[in-house]
Design a protein around this motif. Structure first.
Motif, mmCIF file in Angstrom:
data_model
loop_
_atom_site.group_PDB
_atom_site.id
_atom_site.type_symbol
_atom_site.label_atom_id
_atom_site.label_comp_id
_atom_site.label_asym_id
_atom_site.label_seq_id
_atom_site.Cartn_x
_atom_site.Cartn_y
_atom_site.Cartn_z
ATOM 1 N N VAL A 25 3.913 4.828 -13.337
ATOM 2 C CA VAL A 25 3.313 2.751 -12.927
ATOM 3 C C VAL A 25 5.027 2.592 -12.750
ATOM 4 C CG1 VAL A 25 2.064 2.080 -14.658
ATOM 5 C CG2 VAL A 25 1.877 4.026 -14.434
ATOM 6 N N ARG A 26 4.488 1.166 -12.545
ATOM 7 C CA ARG A 26 5.589 0.271 -12.870
ATOM 8 C C ARG A 26 4.959 -1.553 -12.524
ATOM 9 N NH1 ARG A 26 8.681 -3.537 -9.514
ATOM 10 N NH2 ARG A 26 10.004 -4.056 -10.855
ATOM 11 N N MET A 27 5.456 -2.096 -13.992
ATOM 12 C CA MET A 27 4.961 -3.293 -13.465
ATOM 13 C C MET A 27 5.423 -4.470 -12.892
ATOM 14 S SD MET A 27 2.296 -2.302 -16.735
ATOM 15 C CE MET A 27 2.146 -1.652 -17.762
ATOM 16 N N ILE A 28 4.680 -5.139 -12.196
ATOM 17 C CA ILE A 28 5.274 -6.028 -11.153
ATOM 18 C C ILE A 28 5.875 -7.338 -11.917
ATOM 19 C CG2 ILE A 28 4.452 -7.461 -9.199
ATOM 20 C CD1 ILE A 28 4.841 -3.983 -8.925
ATOM 21 N N ARG A 29 4.141 -7.784 -12.776
ATOM 22 C CA ARG A 29 4.080 -8.942 -13.017
ATOM 23 C C ARG A 29 3.985 -9.430 -14.779
ATOM 24 N NH1 ARG A 29 -0.441 -12.264 -13.236
ATOM 25 N NH2 ARG A 29 -1.862 -11.780 -12.043
ATOM 26 N N ALA A 30 3.483 -10.399 -15.232
ATOM 27 C CA ALA A 30 2.997 -10.580 -16.670
ATOM 28 C C ALA A 30 2.592 -11.441 -16.323
ATOM 29 C CB ALA A 30 3.827 -10.029 -17.879
ATOM 30 N N GLU A 31 1.101 -12.447 -17.212
ATOM 31 C CA GLU A 31 0.447 -13.347 -17.395
ATOM 32 C C GLU A 31 0.889 -13.226 -18.912
ATOM 33 O OE1 GLU A 31 -3.263 -13.138 -16.618
ATOM 34 O OE2 GLU A 31 -2.534 -13.565 -14.058
ATOM 35 N N THR A 59 0.305 -4.289 -12.194
ATOM 36 C CA THR A 59 1.224 -2.662 -12.155
ATOM 37 C C THR A 59 0.323 -3.833 -10.008
ATOM 38 O OG1 THR A 59 1.282 -0.565 -11.311
ATOM 39 C CG2 THR A 59 -1.125 -1.101 -11.348
ATOM 40 N N TYR A 60 1.313 -2.618 -9.053
ATOM 41 C CA TYR A 60 1.106 -2.781 -7.991
ATOM 42 C C TYR A 60 -0.833 -3.184 -7.767
ATOM 43 C CZ TYR A 60 5.470 -1.085 -6.736
ATOM 44 O OH TYR A 60 7.137 -1.022 -7.035
ATOM 45 N N GLN A 71 0.889 -1.403 -0.172
ATOM 46 C CA GLN A 71 -0.145 0.190 -0.008
ATOM 47 C C GLN A 71 0.524 1.634 0.091
ATOM 48 O OE1 GLN A 71 -2.584 -0.540 3.672
ATOM 49 N NE2 GLN A 71 -3.644 -1.440 1.865
ATOM 50 N N SER A 72 1.815 1.177 0.575
ATOM 51 C CA SER A 72 2.696 2.102 0.587
ATOM 52 C C SER A 72 3.846 2.682 -1.361
ATOM 53 C CB SER A 72 3.913 2.145 1.890
ATOM 54 O OG SER A 72 3.514 2.015 3.616
ATOM 55 N N LEU A 73 3.365 1.642 -1.053
ATOM 56 C CA LEU A 73 3.998 1.735 -2.983
ATOM 57 C C LEU A 73 2.964 1.969 -3.040
ATOM 58 C CD1 LEU A 73 6.242 -1.838 -2.774
ATOM 59 C CD2 LEU A 73 7.075 0.243 -2.529
ATOM 60 N N ILE A 74 1.794 1.704 -3.870
ATOM 61 C CA ILE A 74 1.069 2.118 -4.182
ATOM 62 C C ILE A 74 0.940 3.511 -4.002
ATOM 63 C CG2 ILE A 74 -1.500 2.233 -5.161
ATOM 64 C CD1 ILE A 74 -1.832 -0.824 -3.944
ATOM 65 N N GLY A 75 1.046 3.920 -3.019
ATOM 66 C CA GLY A 75 0.450 5.125 -2.161
ATOM 67 C C GLY A 75 1.883 6.387 -2.809
ATOM 68 N N MET A 79 -2.606 -3.421 -16.166
ATOM 69 C CA MET A 79 -1.947 -2.298 -17.331
ATOM 70 C C MET A 79 -1.674 -2.055 -18.593
ATOM 71 S SD MET A 79 -3.109 0.438 -14.615
ATOM 72 C CE MET A 79 -2.044 1.686 -15.020
ATOM 73 N N GLU A 80 -2.136 -3.345 -18.870
ATOM 74 C CA GLU A 80 -1.131 -3.348 -20.528
ATOM 75 C C GLU A 80 -1.103 -4.529 -21.209
ATOM 76 O OE1 GLU A 80 3.062 -2.278 -22.819
ATOM 77 O OE2 GLU A 80 2.390 -4.541 -21.862
ATOM 78 N N TRP A 81 -2.054 -4.465 -21.954
ATOM 79 C CA TRP A 81 -1.977 -5.550 -22.685
ATOM 80 C C TRP A 81 -1.253 -5.260 -24.451
ATOM 81 C CZ3 TRP A 81 -3.357 -5.539 -28.300
ATOM 82 C CH2 TRP A 81 -3.497 -7.376 -28.416
ATOM 83 N N ARG A 82 -0.496 -6.181 -24.458
ATOM 84 C CA ARG A 82 0.709 -6.923 -25.501
ATOM 85 C C ARG A 82 0.892 -8.023 -26.157
ATOM 86 N NH1 ARG A 82 6.687 -4.853 -25.268
ATOM 87 N NH2 ARG A 82 5.736 -3.026 -23.232
ATOM 88 N N LEU A 83 0.570 -7.705 -27.937
ATOM 89 C CA LEU A 83 0.604 -9.083 -28.670
ATOM 90 C C LEU A 83 1.993 -8.895 -29.278
ATOM 91 C CD1 LEU A 83 -0.873 -11.560 -29.485
ATOM 92 C CD2 LEU A 83 -1.695 -10.262 -31.500
ATOM 93 N N GLY A 84 2.674 -9.507 -28.946
ATOM 94 C CA GLY A 84 3.974 -9.989 -29.954
ATOM 95 C C GLY A 84 4.209 -11.124 -30.598
ATOM 96 N N LEU A 85 4.322 -11.013 -32.000
ATOM 97 C CA LEU A 85 4.304 -11.598 -33.271
ATOM 98 C C LEU A 85 5.452 -11.785 -33.717
ATOM 99 C CD1 LEU A 85 0.987 -10.024 -34.498
ATOM 100 C CD2 LEU A 85 1.124 -12.364 -33.727
#
Length: 245
Positions: free
Chosen positions: A181-187, A220-221, A24-28, A226-232
């Motif tokens: 905006v920091r990206m933390i993880r991705a699926e 993000t947190y 929460q401190s990181l988000i804030g 926060m992002e959709w991406r298609l890499g071909l």
């Protein structure tokens, strides 16, 4: 113990409650990417728990690449600008293992509206404003990845083609440094598809030639998409490499 206003379920382990409070401190924005966070002793005093509990919470965040421990220096908020993190989500690797010069060729940046599917993916209302980016990633001068990116417009106010071109590097570093905006993880979801239209042309392929499709959603947190991406990707002499633990 923890602030009485903290309303997490009572069954949560204490260290997990501290982990949530740190997040929460990181988000804030109390600690920004690259900042050193307070010591374990200071945090233990703040939250009125043992130093061991704080250490366990920090260890969990470090395992998730949210925090980074530096021996003899302290614990820092991870950043995509750090060496080794810039290309954290880029898994396309040369078969001979040689390092390659990566460059980005800007194609377009346009404003759009989220359709029902994109609204579900990015947790937006259908019709919400989005920004759509297309670019070509070259490896040692050869085009290998056609990147198609969609982000919600509100958190990225001011993002345009000029800024993408000037950045000419990791989008995640730009999100972090210019938009907070920091990206933390991705699926990711991978499958084989045939190259078509502008993608085939940009990658120098014939219609229908096989390529690897990597659909990614980055968070993000707070696990907010926060992002959709298609890499071909062209993979005739490259492969997708991942490390499993």
């Amino acid at each position: 113990m923890i602030d009485k206003h903290y309303n997490s379920p009572s069954y949560k382990p204490l260290y997990d409650q501290i982990k949530v409070l740190l997040t929460q401190s990181l988000i804030g924005g109390e600690w920004r990417p690259g900042d050193m966070i307070p010591s374990e002793i200071e945090l233990a005093g703040r939250y009125k728990v043992s130093q061991g509990t704080v250490r366990k919470a920090i260890d969990a965040l470090a395992t998730e690449n949210i925090l980074i421990r530096r021996q003899g220096k302290g614990t820092f908020v991870a950043t995509h600008s750090a060496e080794g993190m810039k290309l954290r989500f880029l898994r396309l690797t040369s078969q001979d293992g040689q390092k390659e010069l990566l460059q980005n060729e800007f194609i377009s940046c346009t404003k759009g509206k989220a359709d029902v599917r994109m609204g579900q993916i990015l947790d937006l209302k259908a019709g919400a404003s989005t920004i759509e980016i297309k670019r070509l990633l070259t490896f040692s001068g050869r085009p290998l990845i056609f990147d198609h990116i969609i982000v919600p417009a509100a958190p990225f106010k001011g993002l345009n083609g000029t800024r993408v071109e000037e950045n000419n590097g990791s989008m995640y570093s730009m999100y972090e440094s210019e938009f907070g905006v920091r990206m933390i993880r991705a699926e990711e979801r991978l499958k084989a598809v045939g190259a078509k239209g502008e993608v085939a042309k940009a990658l120098g392929l014939k219609e229908g030639e096989p390529i690897l499709s990597i659909e990614r959603v980055s968070f993000t947190y707070g696990d907010k998409p926060m992002e959709w991406r298609l890499g071909l990707c062209v993979t005739d002499n490259h492969h997708y490499m991942n490390e499993l633990e």
